[in-house]
Structure formats: C-alpha cells, structure tokens
Design an enzyme around this catalytic site. Sequence first.
Site, short mmCIF file in Angstrom:
data_model
loop_
_atom_site.label_atom_id
_atom_site.label_comp_id
_atom_site.label_asym_id
_atom_site.label_seq_id
_atom_site.Cartn_x
_atom_site.Cartn_y
_atom_site.Cartn_z
N CYS A 190 45.94 -27.46 29.02
CA CYS A 190 45.60 -28.68 28.58
C CYS A 190 45.43 -29.62 29.68
O CYS A 190 44.59 -30.65 29.74
CB CYS A 190 46.37 -29.26 27.54
SG CYS A 190 48.10 -29.35 28.08
N HIS A 199 52.47 -31.46 26.50
CA HIS A 199 50.99 -31.23 25.80
C HIS A 199 50.42 -32.50 26.21
O HIS A 199 50.94 -33.68 26.19
CB HIS A 199 51.12 -30.98 24.64
CG HIS A 199 49.59 -30.68 24.12
ND1 HIS A 199 48.59 -29.72 24.75
CD2 HIS A 199 48.87 -31.36 23.06
CE1 HIS A 199 47.81 -29.44 23.90
NE2 HIS A 199 47.61 -30.38 22.84
#
Length: 427
Positions: A58, A263
């Site tokens: 990510c 994340h």
Amino acid sequence: MESQATVLPQISAACQLIWGGAYSTENEIGNIFEQWSQGFIFSDDCKSALIQEKGGPCAVIVPAQAYIIKHLLFDSEVELADVTDEQRQKALEQALQSILVNVSAGTVQIAKLSQQLGSTSSVEFHKHLTLETLNSSEIENHISSWTESWCSNFGVMSFLYSIVLTRGVENIVSDIGIMGDPSLVDNTFGHGNQSLLNLILTGAATPNVFDYTRSIDGMDLVGVTKKNDIGFLTLLEALRYCKVGDFLKCPEYPIWIIGSESHLSLLFSNDRSLCVNENSPFKVARAAFDTFDCEGNGFIPVTDLPNVLEKLDMVSEEDYVEFMKERLDPDSTGIILFPAFIEEFVPGAWEKQDQSLQNKQFVVHHYNGLRQSNFDSKVNYRLGAAAVYLEYNQVMEASTAPTPLLRVLRTKWPTIEIDWQSQPSIS
C-alpha cells in the site's frame, strides 16, 4: 534469455535498504516479497481504482492511486464515473511519472524485468532486474512502455526499486538519519514505513511528519520542508505518538493518504477550498512554537521564548524577552502555553482560524485497495457527506471518535462528522 551471472551492485544495495540488511539478492526473502509481487492492476468494479492483492505494498499503490485521482479530477477534469480505459491508463502513466519526478534530481533509474518470471522467487527477480538511466526530461517519452511493464507481475516492486535508485541509496540513508528505521519495508508484516511514504510524496525519505526542522537534545531532526500535491493524516497523531505538520495536512489538492497502524487508504474530495493556505499568521506562529514543542504538549519552557521570537523574526532583545516572559507566564510556572502565546502575538487568531471550514459541508470519497476490506471484495470508492461544525465539544475528541477513520480526520478537522451513504460504515 539466460539469467544474469551476477546481480547489479546498485540492485543489491537497494535490496538491503528496502528489505533490511539481513536480506540479500542471494537468499530468498520469503512471504513479504510474495506480498509485494503484483503489478498495478485496476478494479473491474471501479475503473479508476487500483487493486491491492495482499497486505504490504500500500505504501506504493496508495500514493499512485492518489496521483491517479489528482490527474483525473483536477488535471483532466474527468468525472470518475465516466472514466474510459484509455483515460485511466493515461492517468496511471502520469501518476508514476509524477512520483519519479518527485524523487529525481535530474536523472532517473528505471528498473524493469528482462523477462517475465513464472515464480515469486526473490533471487530470480533480482537476477533479471535491469536498469536504464536517462535524464528526467525524457521520462514523458518513455513512461508508456515502462508502465506497461509495471502493470505486469512484480511491477509494483520494480517501480519501488526505480524510486529508490532514482533518489539514490546513499541519499535515502542520509534522509532517514540515525533515528529512523534502517529498512523501508517492515520485515515482520511487510508494510512500507513513513520514510518510504515521505520519499514518494515529498522527494526525501525523512521519517518525520512535522514541518521544517526540530531540535531535540541538541540534535536537528528534519521534517517536511514544503507543501506537496498529496497530503497525509495518521491515526498515530490521534493516539498522540506524533503531530503531522501543515505541509502534509494542507496539500495543494484535497487528497489525503490515511495511515493506520499497518495500512494506508485514501480520502479525497473535489472541493479545493479544503486546502487551507498554510502561510496565515496563525500557522506561521504555530510552526515556530511547534519547533520547540517537540512532543506536541501545547507548551514550551519559558527559556525557549527567545528562540521562538527569533524564528518569527521578532524582537529578541533581553529586556523585551523578560517583559514577554512575565506577560506569558505571570505565575512563574516555567512554561508558556500555546493559547496565551498565540493570543499575544496573533491577536484574535482563534476566532479567525479556518473560518472558511466552520459549518461547511462537502462530499468525500474513501478508497481502500485491499479486496477483503471492501463489500463483496469489490474494490470501489465509498461516498460520504461530510460536515465541519462551528462548535467544539469534548464528545468530538479525536481519541474518542467512534471509528479509527474519524479519529484520523479529526486531527485536521476537530468537529468533522461523516455520513457514509452505503453500508457497512467505514471503520
């Protein structure tokens, strides 16, 4: 094509910086490497949204998505619902080009595989990784063919090596400094760290998110030095582990990467008025104060007042400083509180601060590229109606917000509420 006999030394150095000194191009890196072994792939359910297959990449995919949104909404003025295959591919090319330009100092190093690989072997990947060096001015002429390669398996990782080698391993090590993580990717969970994200967004791999430089125990720590196209907000600020500066909170475009513990996702709007000018007297004074309030406690030692005044290019003569110490610390507590400081040097600042956002309503979109984080595993944007209210109360404390995402957003807009127009609610 036969395997290269040896891995290029630049590739080997980049490998150790990215994955950690314990890893090398001669040994398998394992599950973390496999997590990153994907290309830039668009969702079938949302034409302009990139898919993240597994946890980890990510830190590259979300910034690329941010620049895709920037190019579609603001450069091309395309409605996201009407994006064509050609437009989204062009936006991806422009996004990757923007990132390379961010990190380049005149030349770029492009890493590509010399052939497609049938396995996720890190050893084979590094053996077949080739480099091409050219001037930054030539990127536009070649970006289409490079992007085609980066859309294939291992493409995200090849692009990561291009970023690192374009900035230069030595420069990145210098950016990180002795206080930062020695590797760019966490060797337990596989997610990129703050240095990697800052490298992509700002062009320098500093591990800090505050503005300018701060001195801690005689050591100068470099933060973010300029306003950038894309912003950043993090849950760690709501938990009081750090304080994000205005350069990342107030980017050029209303697009913010949202950081949780492990994340990244994305919040964006098409309302440019959300990007408040960071050069207001309030923000300049706050930046000077925060330089000496390193932990974000809301106060500084009274002994630091001369340094703060000097940063603001104000009178710092001894008689004046002593006079101001008495005004700002009348009870001789030894500290100066930020509200008293700002009211003294920027009168009425609290009332004027961010008035354009008081009682303001706007539409936001949220993106999370992980399939499993989306309803029915369909990667799509979530639409929300946001409102920033005039009155503040303790119920709206960032640390007590009902969802992690709202906690993050309240580090920028303390009174924000969002009504997500589909279920389930975003956490």
